[in-house]
Design a protein around this motif. Structure first.
Motif, mmCIF file in Angstrom:
data_model
loop_
_atom_site.group_PDB
_atom_site.id
_atom_site.type_symbol
_atom_site.label_atom_id
_atom_site.label_comp_id
_atom_site.label_asym_id
_atom_site.label_seq_id
_atom_site.Cartn_x
_atom_site.Cartn_y
_atom_site.Cartn_z
ATOM 1 N N GLY A 221 30.110 3.930 34.363
ATOM 2 C CA GLY A 221 29.396 5.014 33.699
ATOM 3 C C GLY A 221 29.833 5.285 32.270
ATOM 4 N N ALA A 222 30.859 4.563 31.795
ATOM 5 C CA ALA A 222 31.392 4.840 30.458
ATOM 6 C C ALA A 222 30.385 4.519 29.363
ATOM 7 N N LEU A 223 29.686 3.411 29.496
ATOM 8 C CA LEU A 223 28.725 3.019 28.469
ATOM 9 C C LEU A 223 27.610 4.053 28.346
ATOM 10 N N LYS A 224 27.111 4.535 29.468
ATOM 11 C CA LYS A 224 26.068 5.564 29.456
ATOM 12 C C LYS A 224 26.586 6.838 28.796
ATOM 13 N N ASP A 225 27.816 7.238 29.125
ATOM 14 C CA ASP A 225 28.387 8.451 28.538
ATOM 15 C C ASP A 225 28.516 8.325 27.018
#
Length: 238
Positions: A221-225
């Motif tokens: 989920g880091a890229l989306k955040d």
């Protein structure tokens, strides 16, 4: 489309990020996890370009190269990036995403030559564009290729995917008291000798006002955040 902070991004992936827990090469499970993260932001309407390294196969400045001529070794490294780009394209297509490979090296049978107008067109059409072959010249790193393509594609930010979740005051593996920078200016990074990327790439980003976000590609989920503008990774800015 969600309220994204960045609508066009350049993602820099190292070859090593594709290895997973393997000693070398491409780990299919790992690459599919990366692809899922990228597809997620592409489905949100973010235009994505990717520059991939080749260190999981061959690196010109590594011990593998030995006493080999540096230019020859670098060309071998560039060809390794093409192999990784083709693997990424295949993984994207198996996940239901449209992707194109453009290479700075002439390889008509496997990929089209890099052409800026065509690459921008692909991105505007929602296709993920994977840039391979580095800059097409020896003595330049794929970090520099990423900075160059990011500037040429008029990207709003370069997302440097690493194995750690940002830039720290010290090596967090060696110093448990090390803290993550939420943001840092280019000048501060130089003064504090923070190793964000090689000097040529870093200077190009600074001159072109291309901000950099350093984050962990292995954190779910880091890229989306990052594209949503949340407190993820470290922002390097002017």
């Amino acid at each position: 489309m969600e309220n994204v902070k960045y609508k066009r991004v350049l993602l820099k992936l190292s070859g090593e990020s594709l290895m997973g827990e393997d000693a070398f090469g491409i780990n299919r499970k790992t690459i599919m996890k990366i692809v899922a993260q990228v597809k997620e932001i592409a489905d949100m309407g973010v235009q994505v370009g990717i520059v991939v390294g080749g260190g999981n196969i061959f690196r010109g400045v590594s011990s593998q190269a030995g006493s080999m001529d540096r230019a020859t070794a670098d060309y071998m490294g560039m060809m390794a990036t093409v192999m990784n780009a083709l693997a990424l394209k295949d993984a994207f297509e198996s996940a239901g995403a449209k992707a194109r490979v453009q290479t700075a090296l002439q390889m008509q049978q496997v990929a089209e030559m890099y052409a800026r107008p065509k690459a921008i067109q692909y991105m505007e059409e929602g296709k993920i564009v994977i840039f391979a072959g580095g800059t097409g010249n020896p003595f330049f790193t794929t970090d520099t290729a990423a900075a160059l393509r990011g500037a040429e594609m008029c990207c709003e930010v370069m997302l440097k995917a690493t194995n750690v979740d940002g830039v720290y005051t010290a090596d967090p593996k060696k110093d448990p008291s090390a803290t993550r920078y939420q943001s840092v200016t280019f000048d501060e990074a130089i003064q504090k000798k923070l190793k964000v990327m090689d000097t040529t790439a870093f200077t190009l980003c600074q001159e072109r006002h291309l901000n950099i976000v350093v984050f962990s590609i292995h954190k779910e989920g880091a890229l989306k955040d990052v594209v949503l503008g949340k407190d993820e990774g470290t922002l390097v800015h002017n």
